[in-house]
Design an enzyme around this catalytic site. Structure first.
Site, PDB file in Angstrom:
ATOM      1  N   SER A 194      39.901  52.235  47.722  1.00  0.00           N
ATOM      2  CA  SER A 194      39.930  51.291  48.832  1.00  0.00           C
ATOM      3  C   SER A 194      39.126  51.860  50.001  1.00  0.00           C
ATOM      4  O   SER A 194      37.924  52.068  49.872  1.00  0.00           O
ATOM      5  CB  SER A 194      41.380  50.981  49.228  1.00  0.00           C
ATOM      6  OG  SER A 194      41.423  49.911  50.140  1.00  0.00           O
ATOM      7  N   ASP A 263      43.716  33.523  28.953  1.00  0.00           N
ATOM      8  CA  ASP A 263      44.214  34.804  28.454  1.00  0.00           C
ATOM      9  C   ASP A 263      43.756  35.114  27.036  1.00  0.00           C
ATOM     10  O   ASP A 263      43.423  36.251  26.709  1.00  0.00           O
ATOM     11  CB  ASP A 263      45.744  34.819  28.541  1.00  0.00           C
ATOM     12  CG  ASP A 263      46.349  36.160  28.133  1.00  0.00           C
ATOM     13  OD1 ASP A 263      45.590  37.135  27.995  1.00  0.00           O
ATOM     14  OD2 ASP A 263      47.572  36.231  27.982  1.00  0.00           O
ATOM     15  N   ASP A 266      39.992  36.753  24.791  1.00  0.00           N
ATOM     16  CA  ASP A 266      39.632  38.036  24.188  1.00  0.00           C
ATOM     17  C   ASP A 266      40.234  38.213  22.803  1.00  0.00           C
ATOM     18  O   ASP A 266      40.161  39.288  22.208  1.00  0.00           O
ATOM     19  CB  ASP A 266      40.060  39.193  25.093  1.00  0.00           C
ATOM     20  CG  ASP A 266      41.543  39.142  25.451  1.00  0.00           C
ATOM     21  OD1 ASP A 266      42.259  38.276  24.917  1.00  0.00           O
ATOM     22  OD2 ASP A 266      41.985  39.972  26.266  1.00  0.00           O
ATOM     23  N   VAL A 272      46.728  39.530  30.249  1.00  0.00           N
ATOM     24  CA  VAL A 272      45.631  40.209  30.936  1.00  0.00           C
ATOM     25  C   VAL A 272      44.313  39.562  30.546  1.00  0.00           C
ATOM     26  O   VAL A 272      44.042  39.343  29.362  1.00  0.00           O
ATOM     27  CB  VAL A 272      45.588  41.711  30.583  1.00  0.00           C
ATOM     28  CG1 VAL A 272      44.387  42.385  31.236  1.00  0.00           C
ATOM     29  CG2 VAL A 272      46.882  42.391  31.004  1.00  0.00           C
ATOM     30  N   ASP A 414      42.030  42.660  41.489  1.00  0.00           N
ATOM     31  CA  ASP A 414      42.176  43.092  42.882  1.00  0.00           C
ATOM     32  C   ASP A 414      42.242  41.878  43.803  1.00  0.00           C
ATOM     33  O   ASP A 414      41.292  41.100  43.873  1.00  0.00           O
ATOM     34  CB  ASP A 414      40.981  43.976  43.255  1.00  0.00           C
ATOM     35  CG  ASP A 414      41.149  44.679  44.591  1.00  0.00           C
ATOM     36  OD1 ASP A 414      41.981  44.230  45.400  1.00  0.00           O
ATOM     37  OD2 ASP A 414      40.436  45.674  44.820  1.00  0.00           O
ATOM     38  N   HIS A 451      44.981  45.939  43.403  1.00  0.00           N
ATOM     39  CA  HIS A 451      44.242  46.808  44.334  1.00  0.00           C
ATOM     40  C   HIS A 451      44.645  48.274  44.162  1.00  0.00           C
ATOM     41  O   HIS A 451      45.684  48.703  44.660  1.00  0.00           O
ATOM     42  CB  HIS A 451      44.455  46.355  45.772  1.00  0.00           C
ATOM     43  CG  HIS A 451      43.589  47.075  46.747  1.00  0.00           C
ATOM     44  ND1 HIS A 451      42.212  47.082  46.638  1.00  0.00           N
ATOM     45  CD2 HIS A 451      43.885  47.841  47.837  1.00  0.00           C
ATOM     46  CE1 HIS A 451      41.705  47.802  47.617  1.00  0.00           C
ATOM     47  NE2 HIS A 451      42.692  48.282  48.343  1.00  0.00           N
TER      48      HIS A 451
END
Length: 525
Positions: A194, A263, A266, A272, A414, A451
């Site tokens: 960050s 989702d 993939d 994820v 993020d 983040h």
């Protein structure tokens, strides 16, 4: 660097003229194990524009930092040096009394800094590294890491915060380490995320000789652009019209809808998004229907706010200021409910960060209303700060020439800094350096990480060991294995791949096991 000893130390007979030389001439193993007396003598060390306030031994076990609530545990015995470089840059250097690795590691800050990063220092110390951190020249109130009131009419403090503090802490730290152990550190490293990522890139650009290896995560490198085009822009998108505000309870609706749409792209559904850029999701599917409970759907103005956040801020000529966020990972403690919506209007982190920055640092007026900021009209005020705060130079050839290495990483989910911003920087780096970029700099995107940590994806990984191997053994990281930890137990692992590669499922094996995946370039099979 002026390195001298206080005359009183000579008078007390604590240090002879051959002390440093004698240690330097001994066997390295002996030089790397030091006594409490060696630590105490550092209190008399004189460095340019710097006062050593204390040098004390902290016995192994636990240590509670000043004004801290949490105690750091499992620490080796170490020498703790506290110093202050004028005008106000406070720093600490921690050095293990025994089993020093020969490495010196500086750790970065978060938010508006204003505090020593004690926990990352402890992590570095446990690795056997001498560790350093700085508060960057000011102290922030507890619980308010984005306070910028310290900067009002204090350009020197802004300069220290922007780029100077880490450099002078590094220079001082190397001197202190050399005197304490009787030899210079074999290698110097930096790690931060960050604000810490911005600090890492600032070091790479301005002071390429400071470190042999730099790890810069989720970097806020385009500081002024991010504060205008993200912190303030996202706040405006949800607050300028009160009807645009998105209640935090609705964030899970958005996250679930994104996962239903994207989702499995993939090859499997695990909560994820491996690559959010392949997600084509229209939030219009969440629009309230006639008679529907408004708490279970999105209003037109709320949908517009989501689209604006994903599209990113543009100036009056249509030019992108900074990229917007990407779909995926919106829910959870560190997601949109923290950064974008907050618990109520004007409680989100984006607004808190923007409000203080624009009032104190940009406009120099505590009574200024950031909601009146107009980028095209007022950007000259931002540009005054850019030389001190922005680490946007992509010409890292000086870093490359001296053989140093750089690892960038960024969480795809993020909600603070867009991962697209770091991808853009890496592409600019490739444009300047060419195909040789991968020989010294690599970017790793972290699916599902918010983040710097948190989120639905594996977010625990050791980039510092990867940079150490790259620097010391010449082994470039072809992947970094990340873990997802649930209540202290690892429940899945996944390889992080050097951009532009992504992790592809091999077609067999558990999807919770990193061994079931391989890093592949786009379009390859």
């Amino acid at each position: 660097m002026d390195t001298r000893w206080d005359r009183g130390m000579w008078k007390r007979g604590c240090l002879g003229a051959g002390f440093v030389l004698g240690l330097a001439m001994t066997h390295p193993a002996a030089a790397w194990a030091q006594s409490g007396d060696s630590c105490a003598r550092l209190a008399g060390l004189r460095l340019t524009s710097t006062t050593i306030e204390s040098a004390t031994v902290i016995e192994g076990g636990s240590f509670t930092p000043p004004n801290a609530v949490n105690t750091l545990r499992r620490l080796p015995s170490f020498c703790r040096v506290v110093g202050l470089t004028r005008p106000a840059v406070r720093f600490e250097i921690w050095m293990p009394l025994t089993k020093w690795s020969g490495r010196f590691e500086v750790v970065g800050n978060g938010g508006m800094a204003g505090a020593i990063s004690y926990s990352p220092m402890a992590t570095a110390l446990r690795r056997g590294n001498a560790a350093a951190s700085t508060d960057t020249g000011h102290v922030n109130p507890p619980g308010n890491s984005f306070d910028a009131s310290w900067s009002l009419d204090n350009p020197k403090l802004v300069e220290d915060f922007g780029y100077r503090s880490v450099h002078i802490t590094t220079v001082n730290g190397k001197q202190i380490v050399r005197v304490f152990y009787g030899k210079a550190a074999d290698h110097a490293y930096y790690a931060g995320c960050s604000k810490g990522g911005q600090q890492g890139l600032m070091e790479a650009q301005r002071f390429p000789g400071d470190f042999d290896g730099i790890v810069a995560g989720d970097p806020a490198y385009n500081w002024t652009g991010h504060y205008a085009g993200a912190h303030l822009y996202y706040a405006m998108a949800t607050l300028k019209d009160p009807e645009s505000y998105i209640q935090p309870a609705k964030i899970k609706l958005l996250a679930d809808a994104v996962n239903r749409a994207c989702d499995s792209k993939d090859g499997f559904a695990d909560g994820v998004l491996e690559n959010p850029l392949t997600c084509r999701f229209d939030p219009e599917v969440l629009a309230c229907k006639e008679g529907e409970n408004p708490g279970a759907c999105f209003t037109p103005k709320q949908i517009k706010a989501v689209k604006e956040i994903w599209e990113g801020a543009h100036d009056d000529r249509g030019r992108l200021i900074v990229p917007g966020l990407v779909p995926g990972g919106e829910s959870g403690q560190g997601g949109w409910s923290s950064w974008v919506t907050g618990s109520a209007p004007y409680q989100a982190t984006h607004w808190k960060a923007a409000s203080s920055f624009f009032r104190y640092m940009v406009m120099g007026d505590p009574n200024y209303n950031p909601m009146t900021f107009d980028y095209d009209r007022d950007k000259a005020e931002l540009e005054k700060l850019s030389p001190m705060l922005d680490a946007v130079n992509s010409d890292l050839r000086p870093l490359q020439r001296r053989g140093a290495k750089l690892i960038l990483y960024h969480g795809w989910s993020d909600p603070d800094i867009s991962p697209l911003s770091t991808i853009n920087y890496y592409k600019q780096l490739e444009h300047v350096i060419g195909p040789q970029t991968r020989d010294f700099a690599r970017l790793f995107l972290v699916p599902g990480m918010q983040h710097c940590s948190g989120g639905p994806g594996p977010d625990s990984f050791d980039a510092v060991s990867a940079i150490e191997r790259w620097v010391e053994e010449g082994t470039a990281p072809t992947q970094i294995v990340a873990s997802h930890i649930n209540h202290g137990v690892v429940d899945r692992t996944r390889p992080l791949c050097p951009y532009p590669q992504t992790a592809a499922y091999k077609g067999k094996g558990a999807i919770t096991d990193a061994g079931s995946f391989v890093c592949r370039a786009p379009g390859s099979r």
